[in-house]
Design a protein around this motif. Structure first.
Motif, PDB file in Angstrom:
ATOM      1  N   GLU A  22       0.829  -1.200   0.000  1.00  0.00           N
ATOM      2  CA  GLU A  22       0.000   0.000   0.000  1.00  0.00           C
ATOM      3  C   GLU A  22       0.868   1.257   0.000  1.00  0.00           C
ATOM      4  O   GLU A  22       0.601   2.214  -0.735  1.00  0.00           O
ATOM      5  CB  GLU A  22      -0.930  -0.004   1.207  1.00  0.00           C
ATOM      6  N   ALA A  25       2.538   1.688  -3.458  1.00  0.00           N
ATOM      7  CA  ALA A  25       1.571   2.170  -4.450  1.00  0.00           C
ATOM      8  C   ALA A  25       1.219   3.636  -4.205  1.00  0.00           C
ATOM      9  O   ALA A  25       1.116   4.424  -5.158  1.00  0.00           O
ATOM     10  CB  ALA A  25       0.315   1.304  -4.425  1.00  0.00           C
ATOM     11  N   ASP A  26       1.072   4.022  -2.947  1.00  0.00           N
ATOM     12  CA  ASP A  26       0.769   5.425  -2.636  1.00  0.00           C
ATOM     13  C   ASP A  26       1.910   6.338  -3.060  1.00  0.00           C
ATOM     14  O   ASP A  26       1.687   7.434  -3.569  1.00  0.00           O
ATOM     15  CB  ASP A  26       0.509   5.612  -1.139  1.00  0.00           C
ATOM     16  N   ARG A  27       3.127   5.884  -2.851  1.00  0.00           N
ATOM     17  CA  ARG A  27       4.284   6.740  -3.126  1.00  0.00           C
ATOM     18  C   ARG A  27       4.697   6.725  -4.592  1.00  0.00           C
ATOM     19  O   ARG A  27       5.069   7.749  -5.152  1.00  0.00           O
ATOM     20  CB  ARG A  27       5.455   6.298  -2.256  1.00  0.00           C
ATOM     21  N   PHE A  28       4.657   5.544  -5.223  1.00  0.00           N
ATOM     22  CA  PHE A  28       5.221   5.407  -6.565  1.00  0.00           C
ATOM     23  C   PHE A  28       4.205   5.058  -7.644  1.00  0.00           C
ATOM     24  O   PHE A  28       4.558   4.948  -8.816  1.00  0.00           O
ATOM     25  CB  PHE A  28       6.325   4.341  -6.553  1.00  0.00           C
ATOM     26  N   GLY A  29       2.958   4.870  -7.285  1.00  0.00           N
ATOM     27  CA  GLY A  29       1.939   4.546  -8.279  1.00  0.00           C
ATOM     28  C   GLY A  29       1.769   3.046  -8.466  1.00  0.00           C
ATOM     29  O   GLY A  29       2.191   2.244  -7.639  1.00  0.00           O
ATOM     30  N   SER A  30       1.163   2.693  -9.576  1.00  0.00           N
ATOM     31  CA  SER A  30       0.843   1.299  -9.875  1.00  0.00           C
ATOM     32  C   SER A  30       2.092   0.421  -9.808  1.00  0.00           C
ATOM     33  O   SER A  30       3.157   0.810 -10.287  1.00  0.00           O
ATOM     34  CB  SER A  30       0.218   1.228 -11.265  1.00  0.00           C
ATOM     35  N   LEU A  31       1.938  -0.766  -9.243  1.00  0.00           N
ATOM     36  CA  LEU A  31       3.064  -1.679  -9.060  1.00  0.00           C
ATOM     37  C   LEU A  31       2.989  -2.832 -10.049  1.00  0.00           C
ATOM     38  O   LEU A  31       1.909  -3.374 -10.309  1.00  0.00           O
ATOM     39  CB  LEU A  31       3.056  -2.251  -7.644  1.00  0.00           C
ATOM     40  N   SER A  59      12.621   5.425  -5.671  1.00  0.00           N
ATOM     41  CA  SER A  59      11.936   4.527  -6.588  1.00  0.00           C
ATOM     42  C   SER A  59      11.667   3.188  -5.900  1.00  0.00           C
ATOM     43  O   SER A  59      12.260   2.885  -4.848  1.00  0.00           O
ATOM     44  CB  SER A  59      12.795   4.272  -7.833  1.00  0.00           C
TER      45      SER A  59
END
Length: 65
Positions: A22, A25-31, A59
């Motif tokens: 979570e 995804a919040d920090r870097f977007g879609s995983l 990253s």
């Protein structure tokens, strides 16, 4: 390690993995699915390390390296 301790360790790892996913995804977007797989397969010690790295990493690769 007893069966109960093993189950507790697995539960802790699952919870830590979910939280880290979570945060990533919040920090870097879609995983990528490969990132999700690696995080879900990690042990508690590795998840703790990655959870600290997310605070300064630029990253996903920096977190997981």
């Amino acid at each position: 390690m007893s069966n109960v301790e093993t189950l507790e360790a697995r539960g802790e790892a699952r919870g830590r993995a979910q939280m880290l996913l979570e945060q990533l995804a919040d920090r870097f977007g879609s995983l990528d699915s490969s990132v999700v797989r690696v995080v879900r397969e990690a042990d508690v010690a590795q998840l703790k390390l990655w959870s600290r790295r997310i605070l300064t990493a630029g990253s996903v690769d920096e977190v997981l390296s």
